[in-house]
Design a protein around this motif. Sequence first.
Motif, PDB file in Angstrom:
ATOM      1  N   VAL A 431      53.615  -0.796 -40.972  1.00 21.43           N
ATOM      2  CA  VAL A 431      52.903  -1.702 -41.876  1.00 21.43           C
ATOM      3  C   VAL A 431      53.301  -3.130 -41.526  1.00 21.43           C
ATOM      4  O   VAL A 431      54.472  -3.407 -41.247  1.00 21.43           O
ATOM      5  N   GLN A 432      52.312  -4.040 -41.572  1.00 15.77           N
ATOM      6  CA  GLN A 432      52.600  -5.398 -41.117  1.00 15.77           C
ATOM      7  C   GLN A 432      51.919  -6.437 -42.015  1.00 15.77           C
ATOM      8  O   GLN A 432      50.820  -6.210 -42.537  1.00 15.77           O
ATOM      9  N   SER A 433      52.590  -7.590 -42.180  1.00 13.99           N
ATOM     10  CA  SER A 433      52.029  -8.743 -42.890  1.00 13.99           C
ATOM     11  C   SER A 433      52.328  -9.983 -42.072  1.00 13.99           C
ATOM     12  O   SER A 433      53.467 -10.178 -41.628  1.00 13.99           O
ATOM     13  N   LYS A 434      51.312 -10.831 -41.902  1.00 12.71           N
ATOM     14  CA  LYS A 434      51.494 -12.039 -41.105  1.00 12.71           C
ATOM     15  C   LYS A 434      51.189 -13.277 -41.933  1.00 12.71           C
ATOM     16  O   LYS A 434      50.231 -13.302 -42.693  1.00 12.71           O
ATOM     17  N   GLU A 435      52.035 -14.276 -41.768  1.00  8.06           N
ATOM     18  CA  GLU A 435      51.769 -15.565 -42.406  1.00  8.06           C
ATOM     19  C   GLU A 435      50.424 -16.083 -41.905  1.00  8.06           C
ATOM     20  O   GLU A 435      50.164 -16.106 -40.703  1.00  8.06           O
ATOM     21  N   ASN A 436      49.564 -16.483 -42.851  1.00  2.00           N
ATOM     22  CA  ASN A 436      48.210 -16.931 -42.515  1.00  2.00           C
ATOM     23  C   ASN A 436      47.424 -15.863 -41.763  1.00  2.00           C
ATOM     24  O   ASN A 436      46.575 -16.172 -40.932  1.00  2.00           O
ATOM     25  N   GLY A 437      47.716 -14.614 -42.075  1.00  2.00           N
ATOM     26  CA  GLY A 437      47.011 -13.511 -41.438  1.00  2.00           C
ATOM     27  C   GLY A 437      46.833 -12.366 -42.412  1.00  2.00           C
ATOM     28  O   GLY A 437      46.895 -12.552 -43.633  1.00  2.00           O
ATOM     29  N   LEU A 438      46.623 -11.172 -41.894  1.00  2.00           N
ATOM     30  CA  LEU A 438      46.416  -9.997 -42.730  1.00  2.00           C
ATOM     31  C   LEU A 438      47.740  -9.548 -43.343  1.00  2.00           C
ATOM     32  O   LEU A 438      48.814  -9.729 -42.767  1.00  2.00           O
ATOM     33  N   LYS A 439      47.656  -8.929 -44.519  1.00  2.00           N
ATOM     34  CA  LYS A 439      48.855  -8.555 -45.273  1.00  2.00           C
ATOM     35  C   LYS A 439      48.849  -7.053 -45.590  1.00  2.00           C
ATOM     36  O   LYS A 439      47.798  -6.457 -45.849  1.00  2.00           O
ATOM     37  N   SER A 440      50.057  -6.462 -45.596  1.00  2.00           N
ATOM     38  CA  SER A 440      50.247  -5.049 -45.963  1.00  2.00           C
ATOM     39  C   SER A 440      49.246  -4.146 -45.247  1.00  2.00           C
ATOM     40  O   SER A 440      48.693  -3.218 -45.830  1.00  2.00           O
ATOM     41  N   LYS A 441      49.045  -4.404 -43.968  1.00  2.00           N
ATOM     42  CA  LYS A 441      48.073  -3.641 -43.184  1.00  2.00           C
ATOM     43  C   LYS A 441      48.767  -2.536 -42.403  1.00  2.00           C
ATOM     44  O   LYS A 441      49.752  -2.781 -41.703  1.00  2.00           O
ATOM     45  N   ASN A 442      48.260  -1.331 -42.545  1.00  2.00           N
ATOM     46  CA  ASN A 442      48.746  -0.237 -41.712  1.00  2.00           C
ATOM     47  C   ASN A 442      48.257  -0.455 -40.287  1.00  2.00           C
ATOM     48  O   ASN A 442      47.050  -0.554 -40.047  1.00  2.00           O
ATOM     49  N   ILE A 443      49.186  -0.543 -39.348  1.00  2.00           N
ATOM     50  CA  ILE A 443      48.823  -0.752 -37.956  1.00  2.00           C
ATOM     51  C   ILE A 443      49.063   0.530 -37.168  1.00  2.00           C
ATOM     52  O   ILE A 443      49.687   1.475 -37.660  1.00  2.00           O
ATOM     53  N   SER A 444      48.573   0.558 -35.950  1.00  2.00           N
ATOM     54  CA  SER A 444      48.660   1.767 -35.123  1.00  2.00           C
ATOM     55  C   SER A 444      50.109   2.118 -34.809  1.00  2.00           C
ATOM     56  O   SER A 444      50.940   1.243 -34.534  1.00  2.00           O
ATOM     57  N   VAL A 445      50.385   3.415 -34.848  1.00  2.00           N
ATOM     58  CA  VAL A 445      51.706   3.916 -34.460  1.00  2.00           C
ATOM     59  C   VAL A 445      51.700   4.141 -32.957  1.00  2.00           C
ATOM     60  O   VAL A 445      50.881   4.899 -32.420  1.00  2.00           O
ATOM     61  N   ALA A 446      52.596   3.463 -32.264  1.00  2.00           N
ATOM     62  CA  ALA A 446      52.654   3.556 -30.802  1.00  2.00           C
ATOM     63  C   ALA A 446      54.110   3.514 -30.368  1.00  2.00           C
ATOM     64  O   ALA A 446      55.026   3.458 -31.196  1.00  2.00           O
ATOM     65  N   ALA A 447      54.331   3.542 -29.087  1.00  2.00           N
ATOM     66  CA  ALA A 447      55.700   3.469 -28.564  1.00  2.00           C
ATOM     67  C   ALA A 447      56.248   2.053 -28.647  1.00  2.00           C
ATOM     68  O   ALA A 447      57.452   1.833 -28.512  1.00  2.00           O
ATOM     69  N   CYS A 448      55.332   1.089 -28.837  1.00  2.00           N
ATOM     70  CA  CYS A 448      55.747  -0.301 -28.971  1.00  2.00           C
ATOM     71  C   CYS A 448      54.963  -0.941 -30.105  1.00  2.00           C
ATOM     72  O   CYS A 448      53.946  -0.411 -30.554  1.00  2.00           O
ATOM     73  N   THR A 449      55.453  -2.082 -30.564  1.00  2.00           N
ATOM     74  CA  THR A 449      54.778  -2.805 -31.644  1.00  2.00           C
ATOM     75  C   THR A 449      54.809  -4.291 -31.336  1.00  2.00           C
ATOM     76  O   THR A 449      55.866  -4.836 -30.994  1.00  2.00           O
ATOM     77  N   VAL A 450      53.645  -4.940 -31.451  1.00  2.00           N
ATOM     78  CA  VAL A 450      53.609  -6.398 -31.352  1.00  2.00           C
ATOM     79  C   VAL A 450      53.966  -6.975 -32.722  1.00  2.00           C
ATOM     80  O   VAL A 450      53.330  -6.650 -33.724  1.00  2.00           O
ATOM     81  N   LEU A 451      55.009  -7.798 -32.733  1.00  2.00           N
ATOM     82  CA  LEU A 451      55.425  -8.480 -33.956  1.00  2.00           C
ATOM     83  C   LEU A 451      54.909  -9.912 -33.857  1.00  2.00           C
ATOM     84  O   LEU A 451      55.502 -10.743 -33.165  1.00  2.00           O
ATOM     85  N   PRO A 452      53.790 -10.242 -34.509  1.00  2.00           N
ATOM     86  CA  PRO A 452      53.242 -11.597 -34.384  1.00  2.00           C
ATOM     87  C   PRO A 452      54.236 -12.651 -34.865  1.00  2.00           C
ATOM     88  O   PRO A 452      55.176 -12.351 -35.626  1.00  2.00           O
ATOM     89  N   ALA A 453      54.038 -13.874 -34.428  1.00  2.00           N
ATOM     90  CA  ALA A 453      54.859 -14.970 -34.933  1.00  2.00           C
ATOM     91  C   ALA A 453      54.744 -15.022 -36.447  1.00  2.00           C
ATOM     92  O   ALA A 453      53.668 -14.798 -37.011  1.00  2.00           O
ATOM     93  N   ARG A 454      55.878 -15.275 -37.107  1.00  2.00           N
ATOM     94  CA  ARG A 454      55.931 -15.421 -38.561  1.00  2.00           C
ATOM     95  C   ARG A 454      55.326 -14.195 -39.245  1.00  2.00           C
ATOM     96  O   ARG A 454      54.340 -14.265 -39.968  1.00  2.00           O
ATOM     97  N   SER A 455      55.934 -13.046 -39.001  1.00  2.00           N
ATOM     98  CA  SER A 455      55.404 -11.798 -39.563  1.00  2.00           C
ATOM     99  C   SER A 455      56.529 -10.891 -40.043  1.00  2.00           C
ATOM    100  O   SER A 455      57.693 -11.056 -39.678  1.00  2.00           O
ATOM    101  N   ILE A 456      56.152  -9.918 -40.874  1.00  2.00           N
ATOM    102  CA  ILE A 456      57.068  -8.875 -41.355  1.00  2.00           C
ATOM    103  C   ILE A 456      56.471  -7.532 -40.960  1.00  2.00           C
ATOM    104  O   ILE A 456      55.268  -7.301 -41.161  1.00  2.00           O
TER     105      ILE A 456
END
Length: 712
Positions: A431-456
């Motif tokens: 699950v990911q939330s980005k400043e000035n972006g989408l919030k509490s979004k379920n993202i794809s489960v993969a072997a890696c994850t992109v952590l955008p700038a200013r994100s949780i």
Amino acid sequence: MRKYLSLTALLASSALAASVTVNPASTAQKVTGFGGASVYYQSWIKNLPTADQEALFDTAFTGLNISLLRVGNWYQDEDITKIQDDIDIVKAAKTRLGDHMKIQMSSWSAPAKLKPSNSLNGQDGHSKSDKTLKKANGDAYGAYAYTDFANWWKKSLEAYKAAGISPDYVSIQNEPDMEATYEETLFEPTETNEIAGYKEALNAVYDAVKGQTKLIGPEPLGIGYSNFEKYAKELDATKLDGYSYHLYHAGDGNDNSGNNYLDPENFRKPMKAIADVYGKGDKPIIMTEFCPMLDEPREKDMLGLAQIMQIGFTDGRLSGYIAWQLFWGYHSQMIGVCPGAGWDLDGSGKYVCDDAGFKIFPEYHAMRHYSKFVNPGASVIATATDDANLKTVAFLSANGDSISTILINTGSTAIQLDNPAIAGYGLVTAVQSKENGLKSKNISVAACTVLPARSITTLVYKKGAAAATVATCKDETSDASYVEPIIVPTDDVVIVDYTTSTDVSGWQAMDDKLSDVTYGTTAIDGIAGYASVPLAGCDQSEESCGYQNQLLNISTEGAKALSSCASLVITMRSQGTSDAYVNVGGAAGGSWVDYEYGKLAAGSKWSETKVSLKKEGENGSTALTFNSESAGIYIAKIVATGCTGTGSIKMTRRSFVNDSKTQAYIFDMNGNLVWKGRKGEALNDNGTLKPSIRQGAYILKTKSNAQRVFKK
């Protein structure tokens, strides 16, 4: 879509690489819970339409999965019927969450009868000794009325339990070190000749309620300057089941709550100092209140809260975190509430709303990354990373079947993370939330994850789950359509500007007690031209003082601006060293639907204070009126801003009808409902209040209006 895919591919390819390790075998403190407070503005929630109430409760309780709800002890006059809104809110929470959610209760004030001021509010005391417990001869615990205070707590818990609220954790006094204008009772760490002691009060309450609840404390205002330790070191640790504090200052000059949100590292040193002494045993440390103390929510506060919690649960060894505003007026920390059109309970313009409903703010999502995926009983486990901008904390569930890892990218560049490999566990939810972006979004489960700038990002692992088979990852929460807001300048109308004009002839004292307005030329903080405006200098609710208004007649252009502009910005300053709070209204042709109360004229600097013109409409005011309990203010300039042309903010005139049978509500200045009935039953002929409530200022609210009124 092509543009979006190109952007995400570019972000992924340009992201920095980082690694994180998670060690389930290295465990630390156990989690008590996460949540927020339902303190003040409960009536706003209960005045929502039923469907909106239910949706709000689903969002606040089920949506966040909170495990701690903070409530106040409002049993000061021992009338349990006055807490019906609290009872309904707790019932709604328990219906959704059951025993998963625990209740933490704090008292803001001892009963008025136990204080020398005979008032709950600090503003009604003249000295510190008025704002503490009364002295009592022969009390078993010391020189003050500790036994009576303890017996009141015992009665409170019994009454609340009978009403369906059984607190799991009790703090006997919210911020015992805070001199407030609202409900408060002061306690020193141990009693002095002037102020009662927290130690002695705790001993008395412990003896009165032991076995009924768990006691936590000392819950001071902040943790800087060894403030927590000053209290905690004096206490008998056997009388406490846990420790609690607030975060409104961090020491080393870091006293600004909003700034600390933007630089959470300010908390690491004082949190660790407390944890090193008080966090090594089995008593939990719970952070029970904090917010940015700002009128407007900020996107940046989402990461601020997430990082404060990360520091707290690692170096601070916190077991629980309770944000201040679970729900509040429409400008809130997590969820803003609007009961319906025209609600502005304190008259300040801060909590005005138009349409019934609620709104979710960024800090909601920060809390959700913890509360939704980490349950009480989980243990904090060790994590490490090779990227200084990546903040990490992880939790092992109580039965060991899941691990939740929270990753906060505080940097300005995306990070591509090879997901932590945890022996025996597989990743099942991201699950990911980005400043000035989408919030509490379920993202794809993969072997890696992109952590955008200013994100949780929260990664949830399950014991025995298979490893992810998808090898690639992409940025899924950056919003390609997001555009930074552009402030479009509008025409401003200068009402008066004493930095360029010496003419104060437009002023008129409306009471013989007031002196005339004069022009000042002695420079104050760089401003050498201003109107010196004498004001009442006494309590205007008292008959001997009365309302003393200074009237400023304005030009035709200025009068038009009142109906066509969004707000006034008044550059003013108190004539004393203390802040002045000024009431501003329209006159000479009409009066504002809602008077603007308590506008700040700072005592330490010139302040640009905004006064909403939203409800001025077609009242036809050709003058402004000012009154205050302060002795006087300086005004350098008054400018109408947000002017978009005449008629753009006009409102329909209201017909004058007999509304004595209209449903009316009386709220105290903290937004608590204290009476409801018909308007004719609320007001005397002279405009003062009829009901049997304590003396002071209140807000009388009907469907069409809100006004400040007084109980003599």
